[in-house]
Design an enzyme around this catalytic site. Sequence first.
Site, PDB file in Angstrom:
ATOM      1  N   LYS A   1      56.321  31.768  39.380  1.00 14.60           N
ATOM      2  CA  LYS A   1      55.897  33.620  38.155  1.00 14.60           C
ATOM      3  C   LYS A   1      54.999  34.604  38.478  1.00 14.60           C
ATOM      4  O   LYS A   1      53.292  33.522  38.424  1.00 14.60           O
ATOM      5  CB  LYS A   1      56.477  33.463  36.852  1.00 14.60           C
ATOM      6  CG  LYS A   1      58.010  32.652  36.590  1.00 14.60           C
ATOM      7  CD  LYS A   1      59.104  33.401  37.361  1.00 14.60           C
ATOM      8  CE  LYS A   1      60.021  32.726  37.307  1.00 14.60           C
ATOM      9  NZ  LYS A   1      60.243  31.708  38.673  1.00 14.60           N
ATOM     10  N   ASP A   2      55.328  35.419  38.197  1.00 12.90           N
ATOM     11  CA  ASP A   2      54.253  36.588  38.859  1.00 12.90           C
ATOM     12  C   ASP A   2      53.168  36.732  37.749  1.00 12.90           C
ATOM     13  O   ASP A   2      53.573  36.383  36.563  1.00 12.90           O
ATOM     14  CB  ASP A   2      54.991  38.113  39.017  1.00 12.90           C
ATOM     15  CG  ASP A   2      54.665  38.873  39.703  1.00 12.90           C
ATOM     16  OD1 ASP A   2      53.002  39.206  39.202  1.00 12.90           O
ATOM     17  OD2 ASP A   2      55.118  40.090  40.236  1.00 12.90           O
ATOM     18  N   LYS A   3      51.713  37.189  37.921  1.00 10.41           N
ATOM     19  CA  LYS A   3      50.977  36.716  37.393  1.00 10.41           C
ATOM     20  C   LYS A   3      50.687  38.378  36.469  1.00 10.41           C
ATOM     21  O   LYS A   3      50.783  38.461  35.275  1.00 10.41           O
ATOM     22  CB  LYS A   3      49.070  37.064  37.653  1.00 10.41           C
ATOM     23  CG  LYS A   3      47.689  37.434  36.817  1.00 10.41           C
ATOM     24  CD  LYS A   3      47.326  37.237  37.793  1.00 10.41           C
ATOM     25  CE  LYS A   3      45.748  37.125  36.811  1.00 10.41           C
ATOM     26  NZ  LYS A   3      44.721  37.097  37.080  1.00 10.41           N
TER      27      LYS A   3
END
Length: 696
Positions: free
Chosen positions: A333-335
Amino acid sequence: MLHSFSYVTEHLGFCGTIKNSPSDFIVTEIEVPEHMRGDSRAESPQEIHEAPLERSGLCLQQPKKLRADQPAAVCGSRDCGGAVPGPPETGPARAGGDCCTSLNKMHCENEPELKCSPEEANILDSLLGKPRSELLSKFAYELKAAWNCNANASACEFSLGPILDKKNRADLHSAIRQEFPFLVTVTKDSEMTVKGNADYRELCQLVTEKEANDFFKFLDAKLENSTFSFEPDGNKEHRKVVHHFISRKFGKLLETKSFTVTNTNDQPNMSIIVRFREKSWSRKRPTGGLQENQDLYTAFTLQKENLETLEAIGFLASELGILISDFSYTGIKDKKAITYQPMVVKKVTPERLKEIGSRMEKKGMRIHNIHSACQHLRLGQLKGNHFDIVVRDLKHHSHDSSADLKERICEAIEKVKTKGFVNYYGPQRFGQGQNVQTDQIGLALLNEKMVEAVKLFFTPEDTDDPVNKAKRYFLQTEDAKGTLTMLPEFKVREKMMLRALNRYGINREGCTKSWLNIPHSMRIFYVHAYCSKIWNEAASYRLKTYGSKVVEGDLVLSEDNNENFSVNDKVHIVTASEESAKKYSIHQVVLPMVGHSIKYPSNKVGQWYHERLSKDELQMCKFRVPPLQLNIPGCYRPILKNVQNLSYFLEGSEKELKRIEDNYLNESKVSLHISFDLDPSCYATVCLREIMKCDF
């Protein structure tokens, strides 16, 4: 990374900023229903074991078997999906459907009622076609009726005809055994036949029919670390007979044990539990029965903010004193976001996980929905992701002279809602803004330049935080031991690699050992990043060369745009006559993710692939890296994707909304709130890029 890449829509778009704060970009994973997680057809192309990352592609990798030395399937062909273990059948003379004519005349009391669930019926219908699927159900019904009447139907077979595609045969084997556990499938010269399972019938003499059904479904699913329990049985001699039956029929694959259970009246009783034997190469099991921590799984939802998934797992592993490989998840998942994703950790109790919850909040994580689970998760085992995004600082593009900003926004969103977007991998896939991007490390690994790959991995960013100071020190001194003391505990990957480098040295052998010291899923992540970069460039070249027209030599899905089809035979090369007839749409066109088992387009795009790989010295690459146990079969990914469940609204003060409504300003303090769902491996930033016509 996407600069100058193509668009599929023609609107002008607008400007704005995303990710002003993590709360402006919220990602919630759409989970696969729990009852479907054991289905082998949910395998991801990027599964943890040697498969490509993206479930949206068509994976060529067959699901891994639990054991390399498991018994042969009943069918005499290796491409069988692994039916009930036993000796290969020579097979009686084929009887087709006619053998059961005599069964049609039987009318027994309490005839079994065989009804497929809609989902199972759909699987068989799609693989066989409805008429043949109905004939199979009729055969199964009549066979079971004959058994219940104690008639001898052992010689009866039903022919499914020739099934030429290997993957179709494997899927069909599995679907039939899951729906009709009392049947076995036999393949001879691509022809599949179905007959009664003698082992099932024998077990039904010892236990209930429901137990026999559930046992053979458990056996067919082959879920690692799963167990099956028979009903409590106080008769020791009877339990002994059941133990011997399983040992005699499936001893190489399964092991059994009796254990004490308590009934509703708190009276102790005994039951038999069955599990798959461990792989011969795995470490010894601890003594103490089946309820050891090795078999313990705890599921939870991880909420994280401004953290990479692997970084968050590093924190958790360090706090719990376990390996990062003990965690399983379905995707990265995106940071720069607030993300919610299911995870499973083994060897940790729910109570232990709850204990660390408050400490993890200081690291930007929260742990929700903690509960026991029966198995790990696989990469790609998700339905997709839901996004809630806020776009701020809205304004026109500099080349747009229109005063109607609201119209531009609505036009852009509606266009993409209708036409979709180019299915690029997003910049976060490659390490956005980093000095060394993940695809560079992947290329070094594919070229087996182990030392270079390690040095790229330890290349620091232009900051003086402890992690980058340690990396800078390592590259200057090659002092692995000293660097270890400088790194924070949560940098688990770096520490695992440095321990191997300290032991074996900064040479080819030592660097190879250091890569082997981190989990397989992390090693292959870098190679997949390189493959993703090539796919992005290929998609851009394809659209610039041919546009949205489907041309001769393109690759398309030959049957319904169903991404679960996963073999080369399901990918068709467009012919000249099909191009002229406009038989296919651009939404059916796929491009290969490079690997050893894919076919390339036979037009200019295929030539481009070969030239591009030659540029990176990979013209002879077999897309296997034996020293690192990496195997990249390749897969197919649609060029275009559609967005689902899209909704949006503009938010701001009443005054600002009125000003934008009256087209008074070219820019405003109004923000755009947009929500939508995307399939696995699709990137919200890429969808927004298509909507707004700007790079992030």
